[in-house]
Motif scaffolding. Structure first.
Motif, mmCIF file in Angstrom:
data_model
loop_
_atom_site.group_PDB
_atom_site.id
_atom_site.type_symbol
_atom_site.label_atom_id
_atom_site.label_comp_id
_atom_site.label_asym_id
_atom_site.label_seq_id
_atom_site.Cartn_x
_atom_site.Cartn_y
_atom_site.Cartn_z
ATOM 1 N N GLY A 1 1.292 6.773 -7.479
ATOM 2 C CA GLY A 1 0.707 5.448 -7.400
ATOM 3 C C GLY A 1 -0.724 5.372 -7.902
ATOM 4 N N LEU A 2 -1.289 4.174 -7.770
ATOM 5 C CA LEU A 2 -2.628 3.907 -8.298
ATOM 6 C C LEU A 2 -3.716 4.671 -7.566
ATOM 7 N N ALA A 3 -3.526 4.920 -6.259
ATOM 8 C CA ALA A 3 -4.574 5.595 -5.490
ATOM 9 C C ALA A 3 -4.823 7.000 -6.025
ATOM 10 N N ASN A 4 -3.760 7.760 -6.263
ATOM 11 C CA ASN A 4 -3.910 9.114 -6.821
ATOM 12 C C ASN A 4 -4.495 9.073 -8.226
ATOM 13 N N GLN A 5 -4.009 8.137 -9.038
ATOM 14 C CA GLN A 5 -4.507 8.035 -10.410
ATOM 15 C C GLN A 5 -5.998 7.701 -10.428
ATOM 16 N N PHE A 6 -6.418 6.806 -9.550
ATOM 17 C CA PHE A 6 -7.830 6.408 -9.497
ATOM 18 C C PHE A 6 -8.705 7.575 -9.050
ATOM 19 N N LEU A 7 -8.303 8.257 -7.968
ATOM 20 C CA LEU A 7 -9.086 9.394 -7.485
ATOM 21 C C LEU A 7 -9.145 10.518 -8.519
ATOM 22 N N ASN A 8 -8.028 10.766 -9.160
ATOM 23 C CA ASN A 8 -8.010 11.823 -10.178
ATOM 24 C C ASN A 8 -8.886 11.465 -11.372
ATOM 25 N N TRP B 1 0.817 -1.219 0.000
ATOM 26 C CA TRP B 1 0.000 0.000 0.000
ATOM 27 C C TRP B 1 0.845 1.260 0.000
ATOM 28 N N LEU B 2 2.074 1.193 0.481
ATOM 29 C CA LEU B 2 2.969 2.350 0.369
ATOM 30 C C LEU B 2 3.212 2.697 -1.101
ATOM 31 N N LEU B 3 3.333 1.664 -1.933
ATOM 32 C CA LEU B 3 3.496 1.894 -3.371
ATOM 33 C C LEU B 3 2.206 2.423 -3.997
ATOM 34 N N ILE B 4 1.054 1.887 -3.544
ATOM 35 C CA ILE B 4 -0.229 2.332 -4.097
ATOM 36 C C ILE B 4 -0.511 3.782 -3.713
ATOM 37 N N LEU B 5 -0.155 4.165 -2.466
ATOM 38 C CA LEU B 5 -0.453 5.505 -1.953
ATOM 39 C C LEU B 5 0.607 6.534 -2.293
ATOM 40 N N ASP B 6 1.625 6.127 -3.014
ATOM 41 C CA ASP B 6 2.652 7.064 -3.473
ATOM 42 C C ASP B 6 2.009 8.127 -4.377
ATOM 43 N N PRO B 7 2.553 9.366 -4.387
ATOM 44 C CA PRO B 7 1.975 10.407 -5.251
ATOM 45 C C PRO B 7 1.823 9.986 -6.712
#
Length: 306
Positions: free
Chosen positions: A141-148, A133-139
């Protein structure tokens, strides 16, 4: 009963008792060495003021470590962080694991596939899950891309590990992802123990799927729900790896400074082993209370299929 038969009966019961103690003695020895002794030793250590790396003998201070903690803003911040994390994690865990279990049980095909898919994150260690999840939550990472993508805000950094609210939400998200499948399997086991003729009779009477779940399934899995609730809460109280790795990666410590993390820094960084032991005993007392609560409430929530 004649005397001879009474003596024979007592002899048999005595032999059963002896063999019972023989069979449970390895478990008692194991728990004595690896559970009971560490707890007693931690309480004993909490009564002394000692530097972990110092060669000086420890100084007996009695309950001063506990009185200090009860007036310490840092300790109460840890209590608050632990409470926020526990409440924010165990409620979604219980609710969604029950919903997922009901969904899987309603499927006629691919039940095993869904069980494995939901349970697979629980196989990972907490350290590995947090690292993923550290990789996913990286600026980047997938979390930012998904939210954007969802919010149509390209290039925005949502600061998952920077702001107070986001770092708290991130730790909750990691723990939820890791353990929801584990508790889903427990709910599936509870639902599978309900006799099928209960549901069949309700369908014959014209009950809908929601009515069957609310009036039959949910009341009959109350013991399972209580078990999952208390186990999930205790599991949340013991959380450490996710918060530790997030702090080491640059996340602010204060919002996620749970008791276990505070214990670690107090003992390892500050070398105050007595104070860390006192915090451990307080945490043990909280866990003991919830365990007692589960045992007490579960007595009144026993169900019968007769």
């Amino acid at each position: 009963m004649p005397r001879k038969q009474k003596r024979s009966h007592r002899g048999i019961e005595r032999k059963k008792a002896i063999w019972g103690w023989i069979f449970v003695s390895p478990s008692l020895l194991f728990f004595s060495i690896f559970s009971f002794y560490p707890i007693a030793n931690a309480f004993y250590t909490s009564l002394f003021k000692k530097d972990l790396l110092s060669l000086r003998p420890p100084k007996f201070v009695g309950l001063k470590q506990y009185t200090y903690l009860l007036s310490s803003p840092t300790f109460w911040n840890s209590m608050k962080a632990t409470f926020v994390f526990t409440m924010g994690t165990f409620v979604p865990l219980v609710v969604f694991s029950m919903v997922f279990a009901a969904f899987i049980m309603s499927r006629k095909r691919f039940q095993k596939f869904f069980q494995m898919a939901y349970y697979s994150p629980a196989v990972l260690s907490s350290v590995v899950a947090a690292a993923i999840w550290l990789l996913i939550l990286d600026p980047r990472g997938l979390a930012n891309q998904f939210l954007n993508f969802i919010m149509n805000t390209p290039g925005i950094d949502h600061k998952w590990l920077a702001t107070v609210g986001m770092v708290r939400f991130s730790t909750i998200l990691v723990y939820f992802w890791k353990y929801v499948g584990y508790f889903t399997i427990i709910f599936i086991a509870g639902m599978a123990s309900i006799p099928r003729n209960f549901h069949e009779a309700a369908r014959i009477d014209g009950a809908s799927s929601w009515q069957i779940f609310w009036h039959i399934t949910f009341p009959l899995i109350k013991p399972t729900t209580l078990l999952v609730s208390i186990v999930a809460m205790i599991q949340c109280l013991k959380t450490f790896s996710t918060q530790y790795l997030f702090v080491q990666s640059g996340a602010p410590r204060s919002p996620i400074d749970v008791i276990t993390l505070n214990i670690y820094f107090t003992a390892i960084r500050d070398h105050r082993i007595g104070r860390a032991s006192a915090m451990s005993i307080i945490l043990f007392g909280i866990m003991l209370f919830f365990t007692w609560l589960q045992l007490r409430v579960s007595r009144s929530e026993e169900v019968s299929y007769m």
